[in-house]
Motif scaffolding. Structure first.
Motif, PDB file in Angstrom:
ATOM      1  N   TYR A 222      22.341  20.285   8.136  1.00  0.00           N
ATOM      2  CA  TYR A 222      22.320  18.829   8.031  1.00  0.00           C
ATOM      3  C   TYR A 222      20.956  18.342   7.546  1.00  0.00           C
ATOM      4  N   MET A 233      22.345   7.990   6.135  1.00  0.00           N
ATOM      5  CA  MET A 233      23.472   8.908   6.122  1.00  0.00           C
ATOM      6  C   MET A 233      22.960  10.310   6.389  1.00  0.00           C
ATOM      7  N   SER A 236      25.701  17.106   4.812  1.00  0.00           N
ATOM      8  CA  SER A 236      25.978  18.383   5.460  1.00  0.00           C
ATOM      9  C   SER A 236      26.356  19.438   4.423  1.00  0.00           C
ATOM     10  N   ILE A 247      28.036  12.205   6.373  1.00  0.00           N
ATOM     11  CA  ILE A 247      28.312  11.441   7.585  1.00  0.00           C
ATOM     12  C   ILE A 247      27.519  10.143   7.493  1.00  0.00           C
ATOM     13  N   ARG A 248      28.197   9.028   7.393  1.00  0.00           N
ATOM     14  CA  ARG A 248      27.510   7.741   7.352  1.00  0.00           C
ATOM     15  C   ARG A 248      27.211   7.285   8.772  1.00  0.00           C
ATOM     16  N   LYS A 289      29.293  12.639  18.791  1.00  0.00           N
ATOM     17  CA  LYS A 289      30.295  13.144  17.865  1.00  0.00           C
ATOM     18  C   LYS A 289      30.141  12.345  16.591  1.00  0.00           C
ATOM     19  N   GLU A 290      30.816  12.768  15.532  1.00  0.00           N
ATOM     20  CA  GLU A 290      30.633  12.085  14.253  1.00  0.00           C
ATOM     21  C   GLU A 290      30.946  10.599  14.381  1.00  0.00           C
ATOM     22  N   GLY A 291      29.952   9.772  14.033  1.00  0.00           N
ATOM     23  CA  GLY A 291      30.111   8.326  14.089  1.00  0.00           C
ATOM     24  C   GLY A 291      29.706   7.700  15.406  1.00  0.00           C
TER      25      GLY A 291
END
Length: 383
Positions: A222, A233, A236, A247-248, A289-291
């Protein structure tokens, strides 16, 4: 553990458990006197078990600048509490790795990736003092292209257990006096000892920075960055299928300048700072976790602090002094600061949470350790 007839009197699983608790220096000595032990020690599953064993403590490895020799160097703190004098590990002249600046990625299973700011990339196991200089990248760029920026990723393919280095090279187009996109992306694999170009578009039209702004977790690398509209952002790269992703960060994520992205306890951590002023404050955010991001804490105010460098055990924070460029350790609970000694130079100071590793970078070569009364001599032989 073995009788004179060669029959092993101790079950192999017990032998493995005993050996996995020992330091690397002892294992290398045992492997030099007993073929049975050597076979166990060089087994890939044992190497992983030994690295991950709770007896294999995390130590602090510091990249710094030696002002006496005017070279980059690495030192290891042998004491977990960082109370002892750090031990000099190596200066990297013989590999042409002393050129300014020296970038360091990792560690991944005890292996570091080094880039000298030019065209030399190497892998290094500090425990075995084992170097591997990678082949030079041959990108065949047009004559009107000038190298503008290099970014890297280093990690392990979780399926094949093959170590990989990703080289992202950006060029300046001299004809139109602007940065050229897309960059060239090449992937090196340790097993083949070669680079291959991959046809892929990065989801970003500006260079990625690889200096205290990256991390590797569970097969994915990352970087944190921002786009042309200053939206944060995370880019990855999956080591297995060799693909990029993005990943925003949430729209309500603080619009403070970011100091860096790092990894702590297998989580992505982002450190933000309040705009430069006499007193500095830092915010530490963790990706659940993502977001989904949660702010862990805000620390400060600090005087005479240039930048944070990473996290240590129990949430302690490494800092770099603005005046002396010395390495500092800040205890979040007691708010006390300890001077550790090593100094940086033009932001070269870097801290690494390091564990001893038996991973060899010699391909199909094996090693034997020969000891005498005063030192250790390494011999390499082809298996």
């Amino acid at each position: 553990m073995a009788s004179n007839s060669g029959n092993h009197v101790v079950p192999e699983d017990v032998t493995v458990e005993i050996l996995s608790r020992l330091p690397v220096k002892s294992l290398m000595r045992f492997g030099g006197v007993c073929r049975y032990w050597y076979t166990i020690i060089r087994n890939s599953s044992f190497i992983t078990k030994h690295h991950d064993h709770h007896n294999n403590n995390v130590h602090l490895l510091v990249q710094y600048y030696n002002f006496d020799t005017e070279k980059f160097a690495f030192s290891l703190f042998p004491d977990e509490n960082l109370d002892s004098v750090p031990l000099l590990y190596h200066e990297l002249d013989e590999l042409q790795m002393s050129r300014d600046p020296l970038y360091v990625l990792g560690p991944v299973n005890g292996i570091l990736c080094l880039f000298n700011g030019g065209d030399h990339v190497a892998l290094w196991n500090p425990t075995l003092r084992d170097f591997r200089l990678l082949p030079k990248l041959q990108e065949n760029s047009p004559p009107y292209f000038t190298i503008n920026w290099d970014s890297f990723a280093f990690g392990l393919d979780p399926l094949t257990k093959n170590y990989k280095v990703v080289w992202i090279r950006y060029f300046w187009d001299d004809r139109i006096d602007t940065l050229y996109f897309p960059p060239i992306v090449a992937v090196y694999t340790l097993w083949t000892n070669s680079w291959k170009m991959i046809e892929i578009d990065l989801p970003l039209n500006q260079p990625i920075d690889s200096t205290f702004n990256d991390g590797f977790i569970n097969g994915t690398y990352y970087w944190m960055t921002s786009d042309n509209s200053d939206m944060y952002m995370i880019i990855s790269f999956e080591m297995g299928n060799e693909t990029f992703g993005m990943i925003r960060l949430p729209l309500d994520f603080p619009k403070l300048p970011w100091e860096g992205l790092t990894v702590y306890n297998d989580s992505l951590i982002v450190i933000l700072y309040h705009p430069p002023m006499e007193e500095k404050y830092f915010e530490i955010w963790r990706m659940e976790k993502e977001g989904l991001w949660n702010k862990q804490l805000t620390i400060g105010p600090f005087l005479d602090i240039d930048r944070p460098l990473g996290l240590w055990k129990n949430g302690e924070l490494f800092l770099e002094s603005e005046k002396t460029q010395q390495l500092l350790l800040y205890n979040i609970n007691t708010q006390e600061t300890k001077v550790l000694g090593p100094r940086g130079y033009e932001h070269c100071l870097k801290v690494l949470n390091y564990k001893q590793s038996l991973v060899s970078l010699k391909g199909q070569n094996e090693f034997r350790e020969v000891y005498n009364s005063s030192n250790m001599i390494r011999e390499f032989c082809t298996s």
